[in-house]
Scaffold this motif. Structure first.
Motif, short mmCIF file in Angstrom:
data_model
loop_
_atom_site.label_atom_id
_atom_site.label_comp_id
_atom_site.label_asym_id
_atom_site.label_seq_id
_atom_site.Cartn_x
_atom_site.Cartn_y
_atom_site.Cartn_z
N PHE A 139 0.78 -1.20 -0.05
CA PHE A 139 0.02 0.00 -0.22
C PHE A 139 0.86 1.23 0.09
O PHE A 139 0.66 2.12 -0.73
N HIS A 140 1.91 1.42 0.91
CA HIS A 140 2.83 2.43 1.01
C HIS A 140 3.57 2.72 -0.16
O HIS A 140 3.99 3.78 -0.42
N ASN A 141 4.23 1.59 -0.37
CA ASN A 141 5.16 1.72 -1.42
C ASN A 141 4.54 2.09 -2.84
O ASN A 141 5.18 2.77 -3.61
N PHE A 142 3.44 1.49 -3.18
CA PHE A 142 2.86 1.53 -4.67
C PHE A 142 1.59 1.99 -4.70
O PHE A 142 1.39 3.05 -5.29
N MET A 185 1.93 12.32 5.19
CA MET A 185 0.42 13.11 4.91
C MET A 185 -0.65 12.52 5.73
O MET A 185 -1.54 13.07 5.95
N LEU A 186 -0.67 10.81 5.88
CA LEU A 186 -1.88 10.47 6.61
C LEU A 186 -1.52 10.80 7.93
O LEU A 186 -2.54 10.70 8.79
N ALA A 187 -0.37 11.01 8.55
CA ALA A 187 -0.03 11.47 10.00
C ALA A 187 -0.72 12.95 10.35
O ALA A 187 -1.01 12.97 11.62
N GLY A 188 -0.53 13.73 9.69
CA GLY A 188 -1.00 14.96 10.05
C GLY A 188 -1.44 15.95 8.87
O GLY A 188 -1.12 15.69 7.85
N PRO A 189 -2.03 17.08 9.12
CA PRO A 189 -2.62 17.96 8.26
C PRO A 189 -1.41 18.92 7.60
O PRO A 189 -0.43 19.09 8.16
N HIS A 294 0.49 13.77 -7.47
CA HIS A 294 -0.61 13.38 -8.17
C HIS A 294 -1.96 13.50 -7.39
O HIS A 294 -2.07 13.29 -6.34
N PRO A 295 -3.02 14.01 -8.02
CA PRO A 295 -4.14 14.30 -7.40
C PRO A 295 -4.65 13.00 -6.70
O PRO A 295 -5.26 13.05 -5.63
N ASN A 296 -4.45 12.00 -7.29
CA ASN A 296 -4.91 10.30 -6.57
C ASN A 296 -4.17 10.22 -5.31
O ASN A 296 -4.63 9.77 -4.67
N VAL A 297 -2.65 10.60 -5.31
CA VAL A 297 -1.96 10.34 -4.07
C VAL A 297 -2.69 11.46 -3.11
O VAL A 297 -2.71 10.92 -1.78
N LEU A 298 -2.97 12.52 -3.37
CA LEU A 298 -3.39 13.38 -2.33
C LEU A 298 -4.67 13.02 -2.02
O LEU A 298 -5.03 12.84 -0.68
N ARG A 299 -5.71 12.34 -2.62
CA ARG A 299 -6.94 11.70 -2.50
C ARG A 299 -6.63 10.63 -1.35
O ARG A 299 -7.44 10.35 -0.52
N LEU A 303 -6.64 14.11 1.47
CA LEU A 303 -6.37 15.57 1.07
C LEU A 303 -7.15 15.87 -0.40
O LEU A 303 -7.18 15.24 -1.27
N ASP A 304 -7.95 16.95 -0.34
CA ASP A 304 -8.73 17.37 -1.30
C ASP A 304 -7.73 18.28 -2.34
O ASP A 304 -7.26 19.18 -2.18
N PRO A 305 -7.60 17.71 -3.55
CA PRO A 305 -6.65 18.11 -4.57
C PRO A 305 -7.08 19.58 -4.97
O PRO A 305 -6.23 20.48 -5.61
#
Lengths: 360, 802
Positions: A139-142, A185-189, A294-299, A303-305
């Motif tokens: 999950f985290h690597n890919f 990014m998952l750990a904090g805003p 990438h917006p998908n990574v943010l999502r 996070l809202d791209p």
């Protein structure tokens, strides 16, 4: 009464004739001791009438001072001579080597040094250091980094896998430092402004590839960050790192699943004469990969791209160490050869900082 | 992906030369790895006319030729049987190097006849293995012109690295489209005219993918062509394939290979006479196998997509055809296949089968699903042109898998993401040139963009931003400083990261040399150091030497020390600050500072003789490091315990309360032997993550310095105590006797032997007393001495030595 000037001459002569501390002391006792000649004369003063006592007393005092002076002077001469003798006896062969100095024997590995250099430079731009585990999950690597399962981009990574667990899941050795983007990014805003140095692994080995190597990842997430900032940030970094006035960078469109748009970055250099110089010349050298997250990574990180955007980059630490300091073969970085480490390593006190100079 | 400039020009009307095109490709993200002009290597070799050829006076098989090079006439001795007056050939002058043989030509005398240069065979030109005679050129070949020009070899070859998202650029046409969009010329789109069929396709095709939501093969287009003549391909086709390193096979096969690279459209041809009944496209089954066109037998299972006829599997869909139904010189009826296979299915099957093919490479990246019909029509036209025959109608089984995607696009996002500024009209032009359908919105309204079927990678607005920016050119990205967060930056590292950095400097300062070692070690070593669990073993290691995540840094350091010893360095002091792995979970990774000393304490020296390193050298390292890292060393306790890889009676653990901060000792000789390292060996490991974290302080002010004008004094005590009592226990007891007054206790002598009873030892302590309020009287000193003796006796059973 004996003529005092004769006595003075006699005593001073005796002082000057004394050839050692004991002889000098004998002279002193003979003159000024309890039964010394001067002392005896002093004792005789009581028998004189007041006028004669005053006059003779004064003369005796002067005489005593002169003898004491002579004694002190002679003592100084004798002490100096004795010291000379002692010092002569203490002669050493000053060409002999002292015992070894630990500080000059110890060495810092060039990759550790470069991590400190990189930290100092990005630190000055407000970045902080983040870290994550070497053993990662898919999950985290890919997946979270927008590598769909089965995508050929995964195969470009030559991943090392660990033996599967009983439930069939299997871990892997991170192929890049990018999973730490996800963890952070998952750990904090946001906002985030991070560098992530660390060990990375790919199943590959030759002069410029080893199964383990080091990367530094950069991540900036905020509301209005764009590729212009990426370019400015990287140019500032490269000029500071390579310790030149200015470097010129070329961005080339490329592809990484976790950035869009993506760019590979070259820097202008001069490779004439067997060494690389930056900030001049007509050659281009690829130094890192980068892009807008990438917006998908943010999502994937919640996070809202539409609200947050930013850039990421990844750079080989061993590679930039090779470029800056010249070791030609990556495999030697991990061989522990003392000759190599002494040649390419750094002193314990060479702690890089921008105020007093990055490197000597 | 390779192609030539000439090939590119069949798709792109351009005046640009190879250099300009190469720069443009790289700027577009199609990174040029090389441009090679084969003509450059052949520049010296030119067309020449053989004016005269007569037998060599002294050799039967040689002739003496007079050759007109266009500028001069030269005598050349030639051994080729086909050399004759009146022919045109390829002349290599003196001074040139023959590419096929590497021979440097010089004027020479061969059996008494002068020879200046050489007439060359194909092998000598590096073109083929042909060496039976010299190359014969057509009579109209112009004299003195480079041979490469006459032969059409003056065509630069581009080698471009295509990123995995750009399958459309795995065909020359797609590359031309990008270049046209960037203003390098005009695209010549080639949509083949459909060929009318003379009869229905007689071969039935059934797609059988029950239960698959997205069938692995949703579309299969077929056409039979009867009465073809399959032989060697014409020169132009052979040359196209050879120019990019492909071997021509036969016209039918060459046509499919050509279209793979020309249009990124893989096709397959079956010899229809070798087929038995209708075709079924389905998943493979365990037990099935196929002898592929590569001559190897491939075992199959449900991962692969196969094409089967009445006799069994004849092709692995999207990856490789089978030998038994391949086309050859005897092929008369050919069945053309143009299908679409799901990328994930092909990727999985390709990986499993380990087959690398141009078809797999394209299908797993996603061939344009709409290209199946165009592809079969283009192939039909070429077959009819080159092999003749009568085509059937095309037969479409299944359907196109996907509708065209429509995306919203806000032109302002180009600037907000890339800082590149472009006019809306320019953006629209770029997108249209790349094949996107553009419906511009009014005012600020988003545009509606239709994604062409060949751009599977374009899924969102950010992709469209990249398209605009890369065609506009990333050179337009300005360099802008990051806005500062604070005037003076924050500290970049946290306490743990600072500790790692400090540990390195501290150990290097003690004379140890830093190494960096692989995180994986041989499984046998891991086991010796308490690791080796299955979950920490690699499934696909580089080698057995690098197959298990290390539980400790010491085996790596031992091996590094051994390598240095082998190089003649006997006294080695190494360290590493890096991870060790207890489990495969994130919290199972420990950050460890480890050091290893081997050999003696130093070089032989005129003043101080070195001695073999021992446990106390590394104890000193560990304690110094802990002190440097801010651990309150007065509170540390050393106990005679520790991991089994150390000498059982020369090892220790350093604890703070129950927390083990470090372990050290001499390396167990058995362990050292297993690692094949000899000599005195002592090592330590400090577990940096376990060190206490300093509390956040509101102020950096230190407590006021308390200075006493009173003289400190020290008193010595010698105790007799049982041999197995730790000296530290005595020292600790003494220190505890009066915590105010006693500032330091050290052991300065240990003695066993004459004068000391059997089973006991003498331990001498030096105690430093620092009076605070008044000089100690003799009586007070005596009192504190008694307290010390009593405390030590109580704690350890020691008695003051008489």
């Amino acid at each position: 009464m004996q003529d005092l000037s004769e006595l003075e001459a006699e005593l001073v002569a005796a002082v000057d004739a004394a050839d050692g501390p004991e002889a000098l002391d004998a002279v002193r006792v003979a003159a000024l001791g309890k039964k010394g000649r001067l002392t005896e004369l002093m004792k005789g003063l009581g028998a004189l009438d007041p006028d004669a006592r005053r006059e003779t007393g004064a003369r005796l005092n002067t005489l005593r001072d002169r003898v004491a002076e002579a004694l002190a002077a002679r003592k100084a001469v004798l002490d100096a001579a004795a010291l000379d003798i002692r010092l002569e006896a203490e002669r050493v062969d000053i060409t002999l080597s002292p015992t070894a100095d630990p500080l000059s024997q110890g060495r810092i590995h060039p990759v550790a040094q470069v991590i400190d250099e990189v930290t100092a430079i990005f630190g000055a731009m407000g970045f902080t250091v983040a870290e994550g585990p070497d053993i990662e999950d898919d999950f985290h690597n890919f997946t979270a980094l927008n590598f769909p399962p089965g995508h050929p981009a995964r195969e470009m990574h030559d991943t090392f896998f660990l033996r599967p667990h009983e439930d069939g899941t299997r871990n892997l050795l991170r192929t890049h430092t990018s999973p730490v983007q996800i963890r952070t990014m998952l750990a904090g805003p946001p906002p985030h402004r991070l560098i992530i140095p660390g060990r990375t692994y790919r199943c590959d080995s030759d002069q410029t590839h080893t199964p383990m190597f080091h990367q530094v990842e950069g991540l900036v997430i905020d509301r209005n960050i764009h590729m212009g900032h990426l370019k400015g940030c990287l140019e500032s970094f490269a000029a500071a790192f390579f310790e030149v006035e200015k470097v010129e960078m070329r961005f080339r469109p490329s592809f990484f699943p976790f950035t869009e748009p993506s760019a590979e970055v070259d820097i202008r250099c001069n490779r004439k004469g067997g060494e690389i110089r930056f900030g001049e010349g007509d050659d281009w050298l690829e130094i890192l990969g980068s892009g807008m997250v990438h917006p998908n990574v943010l999502r994937n990180c919640g996070l809202d791209p539409e609200e947050w955007q930013g850039f990421a980059f990844g750079m080989g630490l061993d590679r930039i160490a090779m470029l800056k300091y010249g070791p030609p073969d990556l495999r030697a970085f991990f061989d522990g050869d003392l000759r190599w480490l002494r040649h390419y390593g750094f002193g314990a006190l060479d702690w890089p900082n921008l105020a007093t100079g990055l490197s000597r | 992906m390779k192609f030539t400039l000439g090939w590119l020009r069949t798709w792109l009307d351009t005046e640009a030369d190879a250099d300009r095109i190469a720069r443009a490709l790289t700027d577009l993200g199609l990174e040029v790895e090389s441009v090679e002009d084969p003509a450059k290597a052949l520049a010296d070799f030119r067309v020449a006319f053989v004016v005269e050829a007569r037998p060599h006076p002294n050799a039967d098989k040689l002739q003496v030729c007079i050759v007109d090079t266009g500028t001069e006439r030269l005598q050349v001795v030639c051994g080729a049987p086909n050399a004759r007056a009146g022919m045109k050939g390829v002349f290599a002058p003196s001074g040139s190097v023959v590419p096929g043989t590497g021979l440097h030509l010089k004027p020479s005398v061969i059996r008494g006849a002068e020879s200046n240069g050489m007439l060359c065979s194909e092998r000598e030109m590096g073109l083929s293995e042909e060496h039976n005679g010299i190359i014969e050129l057509p009579d109209d070949a112009p004299l003195g012109v480079p041979f490469a020009v006459v032969r059409g070899l003056d065509d630069p070859v581009f080698d471009v690295a295509i990123t995995p998202n750009r399958q459309d650029a795995l065909g020359v046409g797609g590359i031309a489209r990008d270049l046209a969009a960037a203003g390098l010329g005009t695209l010549r789109p080639r949509f083949p005219e459909p060929v009318a069929g003379a009869f229905p396709c007689p071969v039935s095709v059934t797609l059988e993918f029950p239960g698959e939501a997205a069938p692995a093969c949703p579309l299969f287009v077929a056409r039979l062509i009867r009465g073809v003549k399959n032989g060697p391909s014409p020169d132009w086709l052979r040359r196209r394939l050879e120019s990019i390193g492909l071997r021509p096979i036969s016209t039918l096969v060459d046509i499919t290979n050509f279209l793979t690279f020309d249009r990124a459209r893989p096709l397959h041809v079956f010899d229809a006479d070798k087929l038995s009944g209708g075709l079924v496209v389905r998943r493979g089954r365990v037990g099935e196998s196929l002898v592929g066109l590569d001559g190897r037998t491939h075992g199959l299972d449900g991962t692969a997509v196969v094409i089967a006829d009445g006799r069994g599997v004849i092709s692995i869909g999207g990856i490789m055809g089978g030998e038994s139904t391949g086309c050859d010189a005897g092929t008369v009826d050919v069945l053309l296949e143009s299908a679409f296979f799901e990328p994930d299915a092909i990727a999985a099957a390709g990986r499993k089968l380990g087959i690398v093919s141009d078809a797999r490479y394209r299908f797993e990246r996603g061939v344009d699903p709409m290209s199946a019909v165009d592809g079969i029509e283009a192939a039909t036209r070429l077959i009819l042109e080159l092999c003749g025959g009568t085509p059937s109608e095309i037969q479409i089984s299944g359907s196109h898998p996907a509708e065209l995607r429509t995306l919203s696009f806000r032109p302002a996002r180009v600037a907000s993401l890339t800082a590149v500024h472009a006019e809306p009209s320019e953006m629209a032009a770029i997108l249209v040139a790349l094949g996107f359908g553009v419906t511009r919105g009014l005012g600020e309204a988003p545009w509606q963009i239709t994604v062409p079927s060949w751009r599977r990678d374009v899924e969102g607005e950010a992709d469209l931003v990249e398209e605009v920016a890369r065609v506009k050119g990333f050179a337009a990205i300005p360099s802008i400083a990051l806005p500062p967060l604070t005037v003076v930056p924050r500290t970049a590292v946290d306490a743990g990261q600072r500790r790692v950095r400090l540990a390195r400097r501290a150990l290097a300062g003690r004379g140890l040399v830093e190494t960096m070692n692989y995180s994986f070690i041989p499984h046998e070593h891991a086991t010796l150091f308490g690791g080796g669990a299955d979950s920490l073993r690699l499934l696909n290691p580089m080698s057995a030497e690098l197959d298990t995540m290390r539980p400790s840094l010491l085996p790596s350091l031992l091996m590094a020390a051994g390598r240095n010893v082998a190089r003649g360095f006997d006294d080695v002091a190494l360290f590493e600050v890096a991870p060790a792995y207890e489990t495969d979970q994130p919290d199972g990774q420990l950050t460890v500072a480890a050091g290893l000393r081997r050999g003696r304490t130093g070089q032989r020296h005129w003043r101080q003789a070195p001695r073999p390193v021992d446990a106390f050298d590394v104890k000193a390292d560990a304690l110094a490091l802990l002190a440097e890292l801010g651990v309150p060393t007065a509170n540390l306790v050393t106990s005679a315990q520790g991991p089994a890889h150390f000498h059982p009676h020369r090892k220790g653990e350093i604890r703070l309360g129950a927390n083990i901060l470090a372990a050290f000792g001499e390396i167990h000789p058995g362990v050292a032997k297993s690692l094949d390292v000899d000599g005195s060996l002592a090592g330590f490991e400090v577990y940096l993550d376990r060190l206490p974290v300093a509390r956040a302080r509101p102020t950096r002010t230190r407590p006021a310095l308390q200075l006493s004008d009173l003289q400190p004094l020290s008193r010595d005590f010698a105790f007799l105590v049982a041999k197995d009592v730790a000296a530290e226990a005595l020292a600790r007891a003494a220190r505890g006797a009066d915590k105010q007054l006693i500032t330091e206790v050290s052991v300065f002598d240990i003695y066993e032997g004459k004068g000391v009873p059997e089973g006991q030892k003498s331990v001498a302590l030096s105690v430093r007393l620092e009076p605070r309020t008044a000089t100690l009287t003799d009586k007070e000193i005596e009192a504190i001495s008694s307290k010390i003796v009593a405390a030590v006796a109580k704690a350890t059973g020691a008695a003051l030595r008489a």
